[in-house]
Design a protein around this motif. Sequence first.
Motif, PDB file in Angstrom:
ATOM      1  N   PRO A 163      28.402 -47.587 -35.606  1.00  0.00           N
ATOM      2  CA  PRO A 163      29.770 -47.861 -35.146  1.00  0.00           C
ATOM      3  C   PRO A 163      30.671 -46.638 -35.325  1.00  0.00           C
ATOM      4  O   PRO A 163      30.463 -45.831 -36.231  1.00  0.00           O
ATOM      5  N   GLU A 164      31.678 -46.536 -34.487  1.00  0.00           N
ATOM      6  CA  GLU A 164      32.610 -45.399 -34.537  1.00  0.00           C
ATOM      7  C   GLU A 164      33.378 -45.328 -35.848  1.00  0.00           C
ATOM      8  O   GLU A 164      33.828 -44.260 -36.241  1.00  0.00           O
ATOM      9  N   TRP A 165      33.566 -46.453 -36.522  1.00  0.00           N
ATOM     10  CA  TRP A 165      34.353 -46.464 -37.752  1.00  0.00           C
ATOM     11  C   TRP A 165      33.553 -46.019 -38.981  1.00  0.00           C
ATOM     12  O   TRP A 165      34.078 -45.948 -40.079  1.00  0.00           O
ATOM     13  N   THR A 166      32.254 -45.697 -38.800  1.00  0.00           N
ATOM     14  CA  THR A 166      31.471 -45.192 -39.920  1.00  0.00           C
ATOM     15  C   THR A 166      31.644 -43.679 -40.038  1.00  0.00           C
ATOM     16  O   THR A 166      31.996 -43.003 -39.073  1.00  0.00           O
ATOM     17  N   VAL A 167      31.393 -43.157 -41.218  1.00  0.00           N
ATOM     18  CA  VAL A 167      31.491 -41.715 -41.452  1.00  0.00           C
ATOM     19  C   VAL A 167      30.133 -41.097 -41.156  1.00  0.00           C
ATOM     20  O   VAL A 167      29.127 -41.458 -41.776  1.00  0.00           O
ATOM     21  N   GLN A 168      30.119 -40.185 -40.196  1.00  0.00           N
ATOM     22  CA  GLN A 168      28.887 -39.526 -39.764  1.00  0.00           C
ATOM     23  C   GLN A 168      29.032 -38.019 -39.929  1.00  0.00           C
ATOM     24  O   GLN A 168      30.149 -37.502 -39.961  1.00  0.00           O
ATOM     25  N   PRO A 169      27.912 -37.287 -40.004  1.00  0.00           N
ATOM     26  CA  PRO A 169      27.992 -35.821 -40.062  1.00  0.00           C
ATOM     27  C   PRO A 169      28.742 -35.291 -38.840  1.00  0.00           C
ATOM     28  O   PRO A 169      28.656 -35.870 -37.754  1.00  0.00           O
ATOM     29  N   GLU A 170      29.477 -34.194 -39.011  1.00  0.00           N
ATOM     30  CA  GLU A 170      30.284 -33.641 -37.917  1.00  0.00           C
ATOM     31  C   GLU A 170      29.451 -33.202 -36.728  1.00  0.00           C
ATOM     32  O   GLU A 170      29.823 -33.427 -35.591  1.00  0.00           O
ATOM     33  N   ASP A 171      28.338 -32.551 -36.964  1.00  0.00           N
ATOM     34  CA  ASP A 171      27.488 -32.060 -35.888  1.00  0.00           C
ATOM     35  C   ASP A 171      26.052 -32.474 -36.193  1.00  0.00           C
ATOM     36  O   ASP A 171      25.220 -31.645 -36.573  1.00  0.00           O
ATOM     37  N   PRO A 172      25.732 -33.779 -36.047  1.00  0.00           N
ATOM     38  CA  PRO A 172      24.450 -34.285 -36.532  1.00  0.00           C
ATOM     39  C   PRO A 172      23.244 -33.737 -35.754  1.00  0.00           C
ATOM     40  O   PRO A 172      23.280 -33.591 -34.539  1.00  0.00           O
ATOM     41  N   ALA A 173      22.173 -33.459 -36.494  1.00  0.00           N
ATOM     42  CA  ALA A 173      20.903 -33.089 -35.890  1.00  0.00           C
ATOM     43  C   ALA A 173      20.199 -34.371 -35.452  1.00  0.00           C
ATOM     44  O   ALA A 173      20.359 -35.434 -36.077  1.00  0.00           O
ATOM     45  N   GLU A 174      19.443 -34.306 -34.386  1.00  0.00           N
ATOM     46  CA  GLU A 174      18.739 -35.468 -33.840  1.00  0.00           C
ATOM     47  C   GLU A 174      17.551 -35.855 -34.721  1.00  0.00           C
ATOM     48  O   GLU A 174      16.834 -34.992 -35.232  1.00  0.00           O
ATOM     49  N   ASP A 175      17.315 -37.171 -34.869  1.00  0.00           N
ATOM     50  CA  ASP A 175      16.107 -37.651 -35.520  1.00  0.00           C
ATOM     51  C   ASP A 175      14.914 -37.256 -34.665  1.00  0.00           C
ATOM     52  O   ASP A 175      15.037 -37.076 -33.455  1.00  0.00           O
TER      53      ASP A 175
END
Length: 157
Positions: A142-154
């Motif tokens: 969800p958009e309201w979660t805190v995610q890495p700024e520039d995430p690497a793909e799994d």
Amino acid sequence: MIKDIGPNPHAFDIETATRKNENYRTTVWTGKYLQVTLMSIEPGSSIGLEVHPETDQFLRIDAGTGLCVMGDAEDDLSFEQEVSDGWSIQVPAGKWHDVKNTGDEPLRLYTVYAPVHHAQGIIHETAEDSERDEENGVDVPPEWTVQPEDPAEDQHA
């Protein structure tokens, strides 16, 4: 049936819910920083060899037996550990990992992801459903979660 109520206070009997879960993955709680899912892996199957570059995981086995493998590359899985009821597995971000069901009954476990890794409340009856939803962009945090700024793909093997 446990309902994922998002980042609201929640409490439930996780051991009983894990043992009763028959879905490949059931998302039961999604917070701002972490997420809890229940998993059921059929005999002879596995979670699937994968790496999450920016996600730590904690897994706990509540039923069944398995083999956990981890390593720095998909062809370098130097860590191996047999696991069963009561065992926990800690997967550092960036480690290739898999958990294989080596027993004759479903391997039942729960996983804690940090940061959040899946869509709130999403249920995947099978691993194929999970792969399809990931490929189609349905299974996203969800958009309201805190995610890495520039995430690497799994990555998946």
